[in-house]
Design a protein around this motif. Structure first.
Motif, PDB file in Angstrom:
ATOM      1  N   VAL A  86       0.833  -1.203   0.000  1.00 59.43           N
ATOM      2  CA  VAL A  86       0.000   0.000   0.000  1.00 59.43           C
ATOM      3  C   VAL A  86       0.868   1.254   0.000  1.00 59.43           C
ATOM      4  CG1 VAL A  86      -1.793   1.273   1.237  1.00 59.43           C
ATOM      5  CG2 VAL A  86      -1.879  -1.221   1.138  1.00 59.43           C
ATOM      6  N   GLY A  87       1.974   1.240   0.755  1.00 55.98           N
ATOM      7  CA  GLY A  87       2.865   2.399   0.774  1.00 55.98           C
ATOM      8  C   GLY A  87       3.395   2.719  -0.611  1.00 55.98           C
ATOM      9  N   GLN A  88       3.870   1.697  -1.324  1.00 55.92           N
ATOM     10  CA  GLN A  88       4.373   1.921  -2.683  1.00 55.92           C
ATOM     11  C   GLN A  88       3.248   2.392  -3.607  1.00 55.92           C
ATOM     12  OE1 GLN A  88       7.453   1.887  -3.653  1.00 55.92           O
ATOM     13  NE2 GLN A  88       8.318   1.135  -1.736  1.00 55.92           N
ATOM     14  N   ALA A  89       2.051   1.845  -3.427  1.00 59.65           N
ATOM     15  CA  ALA A  89       0.931   2.240  -4.280  1.00 59.65           C
ATOM     16  C   ALA A  89       0.547   3.700  -4.049  1.00 59.65           C
ATOM     17  CB  ALA A  89      -0.276   1.334  -4.025  1.00 59.65           C
ATOM     18  N   LEU A  90       0.624   4.170  -2.803  1.00 59.74           N
ATOM     19  CA  LEU A  90       0.316   5.573  -2.508  1.00 59.74           C
ATOM     20  C   LEU A  90       1.286   6.512  -3.215  1.00 59.74           C
ATOM     21  CD1 LEU A  90      -0.652   5.745   1.284  1.00 59.74           C
ATOM     22  CD2 LEU A  90      -2.097   6.252  -0.681  1.00 59.74           C
ATOM     23  N   VAL A  91       2.580   6.187  -3.163  1.00 65.00           N
ATOM     24  CA  VAL A  91       3.576   7.027  -3.822  1.00 65.00           C
ATOM     25  C   VAL A  91       3.337   7.042  -5.327  1.00 65.00           C
ATOM     26  CG1 VAL A  91       6.036   7.246  -4.348  1.00 65.00           C
ATOM     27  CG2 VAL A  91       5.312   6.727  -2.031  1.00 65.00           C
ATOM     28  N   ARG A  92       3.065   5.863  -5.887  1.00 64.37           N
ATOM     29  CA  ARG A  92       2.818   5.788  -7.324  1.00 64.37           C
ATOM     30  C   ARG A  92       1.568   6.577  -7.709  1.00 64.37           C
ATOM     31  NH1 ARG A  92       2.885   0.784  -7.512  1.00 64.37           N
ATOM     32  NH2 ARG A  92       0.657   0.331  -7.505  1.00 64.37           N
ATOM     33  N   ALA A  93       0.521   6.482  -6.880  1.00 61.10           N
ATOM     34  CA  ALA A  93      -0.719   7.194  -7.177  1.00 61.10           C
ATOM     35  C   ALA A  93      -0.511   8.702  -7.118  1.00 61.10           C
ATOM     36  CB  ALA A  93      -1.815   6.775  -6.189  1.00 61.10           C
ATOM     37  N   HIS A  94       0.323   9.171  -6.192  1.00 61.68           N
ATOM     38  CA  HIS A  94       0.625  10.604  -6.125  1.00 61.68           C
ATOM     39  C   HIS A  94       1.255  11.086  -7.421  1.00 61.68           C
ATOM     40  CE1 HIS A  94      -0.341  12.943  -2.681  1.00 61.68           C
ATOM     41  NE2 HIS A  94       0.071  12.027  -1.818  1.00 61.68           N
ATOM     42  N   ALA A  95       2.232  10.314  -7.911  1.00 63.23           N
ATOM     43  CA  ALA A  95       2.898  10.695  -9.154  1.00 63.23           C
ATOM     44  C   ALA A  95       1.910  10.693 -10.317  1.00 63.23           C
ATOM     45  CB  ALA A  95       4.061   9.750  -9.435  1.00 63.23           C
ATOM     46  N   LEU A  96       1.053   9.679 -10.359  1.00 64.68           N
ATOM     47  CA  LEU A  96       0.062   9.601 -11.433  1.00 64.68           C
ATOM     48  C   LEU A  96      -0.953  10.724 -11.336  1.00 64.68           C
ATOM     49  CD1 LEU A  96      -0.574   5.748 -11.575  1.00 64.68           C
ATOM     50  CD2 LEU A  96       0.906   7.127 -13.033  1.00 64.68           C
ATOM     51  N   ASP A  97      -1.362  11.052 -10.104  1.00 64.93           N
ATOM     52  CA  ASP A  97      -2.297  12.164  -9.909  1.00 64.93           C
ATOM     53  C   ASP A  97      -1.723  13.463 -10.459  1.00 64.93           C
ATOM     54  OD1 ASP A  97      -4.475  10.937  -8.828  1.00 64.93           O
ATOM     55  OD2 ASP A  97      -3.900  11.259  -6.743  1.00 64.93           O
ATOM     56  N   ALA A  98      -0.439  13.703 -10.163  1.00 66.05           N
ATOM     57  CA  ALA A  98       0.198  14.936 -10.617  1.00 66.05           C
ATOM     58  C   ALA A  98       0.280  14.981 -12.136  1.00 66.05           C
ATOM     59  CB  ALA A  98       1.595  15.056 -10.002  1.00 66.05           C
ATOM     60  N   GLU A  99       0.682  13.861 -12.746  1.00 68.93           N
ATOM     61  CA  GLU A  99       0.785  13.835 -14.205  1.00 68.93           C
ATOM     62  C   GLU A  99      -0.590  13.941 -14.849  1.00 68.93           C
ATOM     63  OE1 GLU A  99       2.623  11.047 -17.789  1.00 68.93           O
ATOM     64  OE2 GLU A  99       3.073  10.597 -15.695  1.00 68.93           O
ATOM     65  N   HIS A 100      -1.566  13.294 -14.235  1.00 68.95           N
ATOM     66  CA  HIS A 100      -2.932  13.354 -14.768  1.00 68.95           C
ATOM     67  C   HIS A 100      -3.460  14.781 -14.735  1.00 68.95           C
ATOM     68  CE1 HIS A 100      -7.391  13.028 -14.363  1.00 68.95           C
ATOM     69  NE2 HIS A 100      -7.216  12.172 -15.352  1.00 68.95           N
ATOM     70  N   GLU A 101      -3.220  15.480 -13.636  1.00 65.63           N
ATOM     71  CA  GLU A 101      -3.693  16.865 -13.524  1.00 65.63           C
ATOM     72  C   GLU A 101      -3.018  17.749 -14.559  1.00 65.63           C
ATOM     73  OE1 GLU A 101      -4.068  20.407 -10.160  1.00 65.63           O
ATOM     74  OE2 GLU A 101      -3.204  18.457  -9.654  1.00 65.63           O
ATOM     75  N   LEU A 102      -1.708  17.548 -14.749  1.00 60.86           N
ATOM     76  CA  LEU A 102      -0.979  18.335 -15.742  1.00 60.86           C
ATOM     77  C   LEU A 102      -1.515  18.084 -17.140  1.00 60.86           C
ATOM     78  CD1 LEU A 102       1.391  20.099 -16.695  1.00 60.86           C
ATOM     79  CD2 LEU A 102       2.811  18.042 -16.680  1.00 60.86           C
ATOM     80  N   ALA A 103      -1.686  16.810 -17.497  1.00 61.41           N
ATOM     81  CA  ALA A 103      -2.151  16.472 -18.840  1.00 61.41           C
ATOM     82  C   ALA A 103      -3.571  16.973 -19.074  1.00 61.41           C
ATOM     83  CB  ALA A 103      -2.081  14.965 -19.047  1.00 61.41           C
ATOM     84  N   THR A 104      -4.428  16.875 -18.041  1.00 58.87           N
ATOM     85  CA  THR A 104      -5.809  17.338 -18.177  1.00 58.87           C
ATOM     86  C   THR A 104      -5.858  18.842 -18.407  1.00 58.87           C
ATOM     87  OG1 THR A 104      -6.604  15.556 -16.752  1.00 58.87           O
ATOM     88  CG2 THR A 104      -8.054  17.448 -17.049  1.00 58.87           C
ATOM     89  N   MET A 105      -5.077  19.585 -17.615  1.00 60.67           N
ATOM     90  CA  MET A 105      -5.037  21.039 -17.797  1.00 60.67           C
ATOM     91  C   MET A 105      -4.519  21.401 -19.180  1.00 60.67           C
ATOM     92  SD  MET A 105      -3.592  22.243 -14.080  1.00 60.67           S
ATOM     93  CE  MET A 105      -3.420  23.929 -14.667  1.00 60.67           C
ATOM     94  N   LEU A 106      -3.482  20.687 -19.639  1.00 60.08           N
ATOM     95  CA  LEU A 106      -2.928  20.958 -20.959  1.00 60.08           C
ATOM     96  C   LEU A 106      -3.946  20.671 -22.041  1.00 60.08           C
ATOM     97  CD1 LEU A 106      -0.502  21.663 -22.740  1.00 60.08           C
ATOM     98  CD2 LEU A 106       0.204  19.267 -22.590  1.00 60.08           C
ATOM     99  N   GLN A 107      -4.632  19.543 -21.919  1.00 61.24           N
ATOM    100  CA  GLN A 107      -5.609  19.165 -22.931  1.00 61.24           C
ATOM    101  C   GLN A 107      -6.752  20.174 -23.001  1.00 61.24           C
ATOM    102  OE1 GLN A 107      -7.903  15.528 -22.296  1.00 61.24           O
ATOM    103  NE2 GLN A 107      -7.313  14.887 -24.350  1.00 61.24           N
TER     104      GLN A 107
END
Length: 585
Positions: free
Chosen positions: A423-444
């Motif tokens: 779960v700890g590793q999944a939380l870190v990975r989800a944070h990174a994905l959340d950040a990239e997702h937000e960036l890509a969504t704003m760009l799109q």
């Protein structure tokens, strides 16, 4: 089993002390004594005080005392009702837990006027490693509760010893070692190969490294391996061994202790649960997804009443998911901070939780544990606090509480330990994905039309629903371009991939097509120019496009299709039909 503990150690008394939650005292958790002996040990020792147990714990290495040396400690040693300090008694205190863990101490007492002999010391020191593994699996906090829930570590530990002469490879093993391997006592020929014959083939190389004289390394050997008993049962065994050298430094013999470690291993059901959780977390792309995966995987199988998953941000617990989701189901400190969808209690309001996070170890409290109301109310029948590690730090915590009395076992502790890491590793990975997702969504969103133009003789309507999940933000785009002479261009396209890079290429292609169209180029030239531009970008991504030039006065349309799916024509009655336009697959 009690008799076996004493028979193995060759002593009159064996006891386990564990460190309390505050780290101030070593508390007596288990005692095994021979019949007819009235030896007694103090119920606790201050860690900072002077006693054999505290001295060995602080020093981190075994302390062996003869009767004379023990007498110097006064009443801190073993006593009998008749004698405050029992004469003629030797004592050994062995710290449990290496690498700074500091779990407690194993204490042995015997009627040995000359002290406990060297051979027994060697075996007992190896035995202490197995005891430490059992204490760690059980959880020191549970062992010091008024009613320990995890069962006696010493009684559970099935252990035997052997000695291997290195000059001729002959081995002597006690009956317990042979029983663990499933070998009849009269059928053992003293050869290492006999033990290797019942070992699972995949584990033989590691066992040979530890036992074969030609492959032997100096120092202490430690490994776990599997054996197949005559009845087909698969059993896990743990080996701790030490090499003794002669006066000239030549390896002379190996002393070893073998213990069954199957009880430390998760069951098939628990392995399956971890596998299901791992699969669910692999598809989790947001912190909320991670929390839902944990709740879905653990709550029902463990029979838990409450589960919460929270990130740790400074002093604040930022809850991702908890269940049940009703504020009335949680203690007051949680309800008081329930200002939005989830509560955000400060960790300093939950001192036991804060201490568990600082210790970075799973903490388990059985029914009736002395906890602050904010934690006791989560699990009145038992509570597990799982710090979630990742990248060398604690990124969050998972709390699992039981409403009714819950029996914790070592297998469950192993399960929770494995869960925390995932779960700890999944939380870190989800944070990174959340950040990239937000960036890509704003760009799109910034690259798509903010509003549609007014058209003579018609109305443009769009609906944009990317067929993606989680992180995936596609390179799909559309545009409505007013042109001279009552014409309008309708454009739809897609750039390969679902990422910020795809969204960037999409923005460039949309801008280029608009520019070429406004310049007055016919549809085929517009698309050809855009294709040359894409090739010149030297990107590995490809794009598809469908371009329609509508004459709003004459009701005619010219299409250019570059690899895109066929356009659809919507008729006045609401039905649609697919148009057959050349241009790509």
């Amino acid at each position: 089993m009690t008799g076996h503990v004493l028979a193995f150690t060759g002593t009159a008394l064996v006891a386990v002390y564990v460190l309390d939650a505050e780290g101030a005292e070593l508390r007596l958790a288990e005692t095994v004594r021979s019949a007819g002996r009235s030896y007694a040990l103090p119920a606790h020792y201050p860690v900072s005080g002077r006693s054999p147990v505290a001295d060995a714990f602080r020093a981190g290495h075994p302390l062996w005392l003869t009767p004379t040396e023990l007498a110097a400690y006064g009443p801190a040693g073993p006593t009998t009702p008749e004698t405050p300090t029992t004469p003629g008694v030797s004592l050994g205190a062995l710290p449990l837990g290496g690498d700074g863990k500091g779990l407690g101490c194993l204490v042995v007492v015997d009627d040995a006027p000359g002290g406990i002999d060297a051979d027994r010391r060697g075996f007992i020191e190896l035995y202490a490693h197995h005891v430490a593994a059992g204490v760690e699996a059980a959880g020191p906090q549970a062992l010091t509760q008024p009613k320990p829930e995890l069962g006696p570590t010493l009684d559970r530990l099935r252990v035997g010893s052997f000695a291997l002469l290195l000059d001729n490879g002959r081995m002597t093993a006690d009956t317990q070692v042979l029983e663990l391997f499933g070998i009849p006592g009269e059928g053992f020929d003293g050869r290492v190969e006999t033990l290797l014959a019942v070992t699972v083939p995949d584990d033989v190389p590691a066992l040979m490294t530890a036992l074969e004289p030609d492959l032997l390394t100096f120092g202490t050997a430690q490994l776990e391996f599997r054996i197949r008993r005559p009845n087909g049962e698969l059993r896990w065994l743990g080996l701790r061994a030490r090499v003794e050298t002669g006066a000239d430094g030549t390896p002379r013999r190996m002393l070893g202790v073998v213990a069954e470690t199957s009880y430390l291993r998760p069951s098939a059901d628990e392995v399956s649960l971890v596998q299901r959780l791992s699969a669910a977390l692999a598809g989790a792309t947001t912190v909320r997804d991670v929390g839902r995966a944990v709740v879905g995987a653990l709550r029902d199988p463990l029979g838990a009443g409450r589960v919460a998953v929270a990130e740790l941000q400074a002093d604040q617990l930022v809850v991702a998911v908890l269940t049940p989701a009703e504020p009335t189901a949680w203690p007051e400190v949680w309800r008081a901070t329930w200002r939005s969808e989830w509560p955000e209690p400060p960790s300093h309001a939950l001192p036991s939780l804060a201490e568990a996070l600082r210790g970075r170890q799973i903490s388990i409290w059985p029914e009736g544990a002395d906890l602050e109301p904010g934690l006791a109310g989560i699990g009145p029948g038992g509570l597990a606090v799982l710090p979630l590690p990742a990248d060398g730090r604690i990124v969050g915590v998972c709390l699992i509480g039981w409403e009714r009395r819950h029996e914790f076992g070592p297998e469950e502790r192993s399960l929770l330990t494995a869960t925390a890491g995932l779960v700890g590793q999944a939380l870190v990975r989800a944070h990174a994905l959340d950040a990239e997702h937000e960036l890509a969504t704003m760009l799109q969103r910034s690259l798509l039309p903010r509003k549609l133009p007014e058209l003579p003789g018609g109305v443009a309507v769009t609906r944009y629903l990317p067929a993606t999940m989680g992180l995936e933000v596609g390179g799909d785009w559309y545009d409505v371009i007013p042109l001279p002479d009552g014409h309008v261009a309708l454009v739809i396209g897609d750039v390969q991939g679902h990422s910020a890079a795809a969204a960037t290429i999409m923005g460039q292609m949309r801008t280029a097509i608009r520019a070429y169209a406004v310049e007055g180029h016919p549809p085929d030239v517009v698309v050809a120019h855009a294709n040359r531009l894409l090739v010149g970008m030297e990107t590995d991504l490809f794009a598809t496009c469908c371009y329609a030039d509508l004459d709003m006065e004459e009701g005619e349309a010219w299409f250019v299709r570059a690899g895109h799916i066929q356009p659809l024509l919507r008729l006045p009655d609401g039905t649609t039909q697919e148009l057959d336009v050349e241009g790509g697959p």
